[in-house]
Motif scaffolding. Structure first.
Motif, PDB file in Angstrom:
ATOM      1  N   ARG A   1      10.466  -3.732 -10.765  1.00 19.13           N
ATOM      2  CA  ARG A   1      11.944  -4.593 -11.208  1.00 19.13           C
ATOM      3  C   ARG A   1      13.051  -3.099 -11.339  1.00 19.13           C
ATOM      4  NH1 ARG A   1      14.340  -8.780 -15.639  1.00 19.13           N
ATOM      5  NH2 ARG A   1      16.450  -8.090 -15.757  1.00 19.13           N
ATOM      6  N   LEU A   2      11.997  -2.095 -11.724  1.00 21.47           N
ATOM      7  CA  LEU A   2      13.066  -0.960 -12.069  1.00 21.47           C
ATOM      8  C   LEU A   2      13.134  -0.566 -11.047  1.00 21.47           C
ATOM      9  CD1 LEU A   2      11.295   0.161 -15.755  1.00 21.47           C
ATOM     10  CD2 LEU A   2      13.411  -1.621 -15.621  1.00 21.47           C
ATOM     11  N   THR A   3      12.361  -0.533 -10.366  1.00 23.01           N
ATOM     12  CA  THR A   3      12.587  -0.272  -9.042  1.00 23.01           C
ATOM     13  C   THR A   3      13.728  -0.312  -7.949  1.00 23.01           C
ATOM     14  OG1 THR A   3      10.329   0.302  -8.372  1.00 23.01           O
ATOM     15  CG2 THR A   3      11.334   0.920  -6.906  1.00 23.01           C
ATOM     16  N   THR A   4      13.892  -1.678  -7.692  1.00 23.00           N
ATOM     17  CA  THR A   4      14.920  -2.686  -7.355  1.00 23.00           C
ATOM     18  C   THR A   4      16.332  -2.803  -7.700  1.00 23.00           C
ATOM     19  OG1 THR A   4      13.361  -4.566  -7.500  1.00 23.00           O
ATOM     20  CG2 THR A   4      12.862  -3.583  -5.685  1.00 23.00           C
TER      21      THR A   4
ATOM     22  N   PRO B   1      19.865  -2.356  -9.897  1.00 20.43           N
ATOM     23  CA  PRO B   1      21.100  -1.129  -9.627  1.00 20.43           C
ATOM     24  C   PRO B   1      21.327  -0.362 -10.081  1.00 20.43           C
ATOM     25  CG  PRO B   1      21.495  -3.584  -9.819  1.00 20.43           C
ATOM     26  CD  PRO B   1      20.201  -3.753  -9.915  1.00 20.43           C
ATOM     27  N   THR B   2      20.803  -0.631 -11.910  1.00 22.39           N
ATOM     28  CA  THR B   2      21.381   0.354 -12.757  1.00 22.39           C
ATOM     29  C   THR B   2      20.492   1.404 -12.989  1.00 22.39           C
ATOM     30  OG1 THR B   2      18.792  -1.351 -13.893  1.00 22.39           O
ATOM     31  CG2 THR B   2      20.966  -2.150 -13.980  1.00 22.39           C
ATOM     32  N   LYS B   3      21.014   2.292 -13.450  1.00 21.24           N
ATOM     33  CA  LYS B   3      20.711   3.540 -13.759  1.00 21.24           C
ATOM     34  C   LYS B   3      20.265   3.971 -14.825  1.00 21.24           C
ATOM     35  CE  LYS B   3      22.331   4.218  -9.382  1.00 21.24           C
ATOM     36  NZ  LYS B   3      21.560   4.330  -8.658  1.00 21.24           N
ATOM     37  N   ARG B   4      19.718   5.225 -14.993  1.00 18.88           N
ATOM     38  CA  ARG B   4      18.529   6.056 -15.596  1.00 18.88           C
ATOM     39  C   ARG B   4      19.540   6.903 -16.649  1.00 18.88           C
ATOM     40  NH1 ARG B   4      14.414   8.112 -13.527  1.00 18.88           N
ATOM     41  NH2 ARG B   4      15.357  10.045 -13.152  1.00 18.88           N
ATOM     42  N   LEU B   5      19.791   6.645 -17.720  1.00 19.77           N
ATOM     43  CA  LEU B   5      21.014   7.140 -18.972  1.00 19.77           C
ATOM     44  C   LEU B   5      20.781   7.619 -20.289  1.00 19.77           C
ATOM     45  CD1 LEU B   5      23.388   3.939 -18.866  1.00 19.77           C
ATOM     46  CD2 LEU B   5      23.875   6.128 -17.477  1.00 19.77           C
ATOM     47  N   PRO B   6      20.860   8.596 -20.489  1.00 16.79           N
ATOM     48  CA  PRO B   6      20.307   9.026 -21.049  1.00 16.79           C
ATOM     49  C   PRO B   6      20.114   8.407 -22.498  1.00 16.79           C
ATOM     50  CG  PRO B   6      21.839  10.730 -20.733  1.00 16.79           C
ATOM     51  CD  PRO B   6      21.898   9.438 -19.666  1.00 16.79           C
ATOM     52  N   GLY B   7      19.246   8.011 -23.052  1.00 15.60           N
ATOM     53  CA  GLY B   7      18.757   7.962 -24.741  1.00 15.60           C
ATOM     54  C   GLY B   7      18.680   6.323 -24.588  1.00 15.60           C
TER      55      GLY B   7
ATOM     56  N   ILE C   1      11.121   4.191 -18.861  1.00 12.39           N
ATOM     57  CA  ILE C   1      10.117   3.743 -19.615  1.00 12.39           C
ATOM     58  C   ILE C   1      10.085   4.236 -21.039  1.00 12.39           C
ATOM     59  CG2 ILE C   1       8.343   2.288 -19.672  1.00 12.39           C
ATOM     60  CD1 ILE C   1       8.500   1.924 -16.453  1.00 12.39           C
ATOM     61  N   VAL C   2       9.656   3.507 -21.854  1.00 15.51           N
ATOM     62  CA  VAL C   2       9.569   3.694 -23.207  1.00 15.51           C
ATOM     63  C   VAL C   2       7.804   3.615 -23.768  1.00 15.51           C
ATOM     64  CG1 VAL C   2       9.829   3.745 -25.802  1.00 15.51           C
ATOM     65  CG2 VAL C   2      11.712   4.662 -24.464  1.00 15.51           C
ATOM     66  N   ILE C   3       6.916   3.320 -23.849  1.00 13.77           N
ATOM     67  CA  ILE C   3       5.885   2.852 -24.173  1.00 13.77           C
ATOM     68  C   ILE C   3       5.435   3.627 -26.077  1.00 13.77           C
ATOM     69  CG2 ILE C   3       3.390   2.149 -23.452  1.00 13.77           C
ATOM     70  CD1 ILE C   3       3.546   3.649 -20.826  1.00 13.77           C
TER      71      ILE C   3
ATOM     72  N   ARG D   1      15.383   1.519 -19.944  1.00 14.34           N
ATOM     73  CA  ARG D   1      15.277   0.553 -19.089  1.00 14.34           C
ATOM     74  C   ARG D   1      14.188  -0.601 -19.596  1.00 14.34           C
ATOM     75  NH1 ARG D   1      17.018   0.599 -13.124  1.00 14.34           N
ATOM     76  NH2 ARG D   1      15.123   2.006 -12.676  1.00 14.34           N
ATOM     77  N   ALA D   2      13.413  -0.489 -20.164  1.00 19.76           N
ATOM     78  CA  ALA D   2      12.213  -0.969 -20.302  1.00 19.76           C
ATOM     79  C   ALA D   2      11.575  -0.478 -21.462  1.00 19.76           C
ATOM     80  CB  ALA D   2      11.040  -1.079 -19.054  1.00 19.76           C
ATOM     81  N   LEU D   3      10.766  -1.645 -22.034  1.00 21.55           N
ATOM     82  CA  LEU D   3       9.613  -0.970 -23.641  1.00 21.55           C
ATOM     83  C   LEU D   3       8.756  -2.236 -23.468  1.00 21.55           C
ATOM     84  CD1 LEU D   3      10.405  -0.052 -26.526  1.00 21.55           C
ATOM     85  CD2 LEU D   3      11.264  -1.960 -26.718  1.00 21.55           C
ATOM     86  N   ILE D   4       7.706  -0.883 -23.355  1.00 18.07           N
ATOM     87  CA  ILE D   4       6.341  -1.721 -23.790  1.00 18.07           C
ATOM     88  C   ILE D   4       5.922  -1.286 -25.438  1.00 18.07           C
ATOM     89  CG2 ILE D   4       3.774  -1.736 -23.232  1.00 18.07           C
ATOM     90  CD1 ILE D   4       4.675  -0.118 -20.340  1.00 18.07           C
ATOM     91  N   LEU D   5       5.659  -2.364 -25.893  1.00 19.05           N
ATOM     92  CA  LEU D   5       5.187  -2.082 -27.535  1.00 19.05           C
ATOM     93  C   LEU D   5       3.738  -2.223 -27.800  1.00 19.05           C
ATOM     94  CD1 LEU D   5       7.813  -4.053 -29.588  1.00 19.05           C
ATOM     95  CD2 LEU D   5       7.482  -1.586 -29.035  1.00 19.05           C
TER      96      LEU D   5
END
Length: 426
Positions: free
Chosen positions: A63-66, A68-74, A128-130, A77-81
């Motif tokens: 999903r993240l690879t395809t 259109p959103t961009k990586r931004l400071p802070g 991604i934040v894990i 785009r994805a979260l794993i708890l």
């Protein structure tokens, strides 16, 4: 049987999997990937070691690879708890080659280590934040992490994350993610605790269960040894000194530390894993067990949650767990990847009723052996092979540190006088 290629994964991801000898999806992956890749909310149940990690990493990376959103400071785009530092580290290790191949950045977030390196990575921008919930909430409250751009959220070991201690911070974090984002919950067991999260955070979820709650624990060899309190540690040492890797479970942090010390004093190389250890010590001890320099890991339930170590031949419940879910989870550390495994519960007189109820709820029928004294032929039947006892081992962390040289009395007095003269608002 579907392949990763015809499920629609990016070529770079398929190539990474093939390079690691992974060509065919595990059942949990084959079941969930069509729905997760389509953007559906997913509730997946499968034991630890069933392939759950790739079941959520693969659709997340796709999903993240395809997207259109961009990586931004802070703004990840994805979260794993996940509930423990060790599990967070294992997820990161599985993600790393996929992230390199797809130009994604990630950060692990947990306590026991400094805040600043995590803050620096968040500021630089990650996809991604894990994370463990507690430390991530610190970063959110201090403004270093903003979850409003999260497109896909995963809760691993959701049954444990729904426990009382974890639930409030988990809910607060999920409340900060977009309501229309994709959410996936994966768990070894599904119960009313998980239902609380499902009803609040998942939209029309698809549920996939690839094995029964007890499987494959019912296929293992289960024994209960009814022993006297005075012989408990000697019985444990005999089992722990048998060939192969052994995980011993204790109910408390103090109990784990004490059992590891007693095993080492008998020449059985044991390391401990519990919440009172620093992160460096936990990482070092788990590595020693994984690499084989220590043959025994003595752990509490929380510290061992979700850890994956191959070829554990024996699990010993030195302290029987309180509930059957914990019994199933602990026992699932062995008999992985098609290997055989044995589970032993040490039972004292006052624990007979509790253990009987525990094994009944877990759906297992153990072989019960009662004996007095420290030895019995059944020990070699349970764990065959020659026992290896070396010289007593003193863990490095227990070595006395050299005392600091004493300060001259005059300088101590001067410092004391300075403190007395310092104004109250200094």
């Amino acid at each position: 049987m579907p392949t990763f290629a015809n499920l629609g994964l990016p070529r770079a991801v398929v190539d990474v999997l093939a390079g690691n000898g992974i060509d065919t999806p595990f059942p949990i992956q084959a079941a969930t990937l069509p729905d997760s890749l389509a953007g559906r909310d997913v509730l997946g149940r499968g034991r630890t070691g069933s392939g759950k990690t790739y079941a959520f990493l693969l659709p997340m990376v796709t999903r993240l690879t395809t997207s259109p959103t961009k990586r931004l400071p802070g703004r990840p785009r994805a979260l794993i708890l996940a509930p423990t530092r060790e599990l967070v580290a294992q997820i990161e290790a599985s993600l790393a080659p996929l992230a390199v191949a797809t130009n994604l950045r990630s950060v692990v977030v947990f306590g026991g280590v400094g805040h600043q390196p995590q803050i620096d990575k968040l500021r630089a921008g990650v996809d991604i934040v894990i994370a463990c919930p507690g430390r991530l909430e610190d970063h959110v409250q201090s403004g270093h992490a903003d979850l409003s751009a999260v497109e896909i959220t995963v809760l691993d070991e959701a049954d444990h994350m729904a426990d009382l201690g974890f639930l409030p911070p988990v809910k607060r974090l999920l409340d900060k993610t977009p309501r229309d984002g994709q959410r996936m919950l994966f768990s070894a067991t599904l119960d009313r605790g998980v239902d609380v999260l499902v009803k609040r955070y998942l939209t029309d979820p698809v549920e996939h269960s690839v094995d029964s709650e007890q499987s494959p624990v019912t296929d293992m060899e289960h024994h209960v040894l009814h022993v006297e309190k005075s012989s408990r540690i000697n019985v444990l040492a005999d089992l722990a000194a048998s060939p192969g890797r052994t995980i011993v479970f204790a109910r408390t942090k103090y109990g784990a530390k004490n059992l590891a010390r007693q095993l080492n004093s008998r020449g059985v190389s044991a390391v401990e894993l519990h919440g009172n250890l620093s992160q460096n010590a936990r990482t070092r001890n788990l590595a020693a067990f994984s690499e084989g320099s220590a043959s025994v890991l003595v752990a509490t339930d929380i510290a061992a949650r979700g850890i994956h170590v191959d070829e554990v031949s024996l699990v010993v419940h030195a302290d029987p767990p309180v509930e059957h879910k914990a019994y199933l989870h602990r026992s699932g550390r062995t008999a992985r990847a098609g290997n055989e495994g044995t589970v032993v519960t040490l039972m004292l007189d006052e624990q007979v009723s509790d253990v009987r109820q525990l094994t009944r709820k877990a759906g297992v029928k153990p072989t019960i052996t009662r004996f007095s004294g420290p030895s019995h032929p059944v020990l070699h039947e349970i764990a065959p092979g020659e026992r290896t006892f070396g010289k007593p081992i003193v863990p490095a962390a227990a070595a006395p540190s050299r005392p600091a040289p004493a300060k001259p009395a005059q300088s101590r007095r001067r410092r004391s006088n300075n403190r007395r003269r310092r104004p109250a608002n200094a």
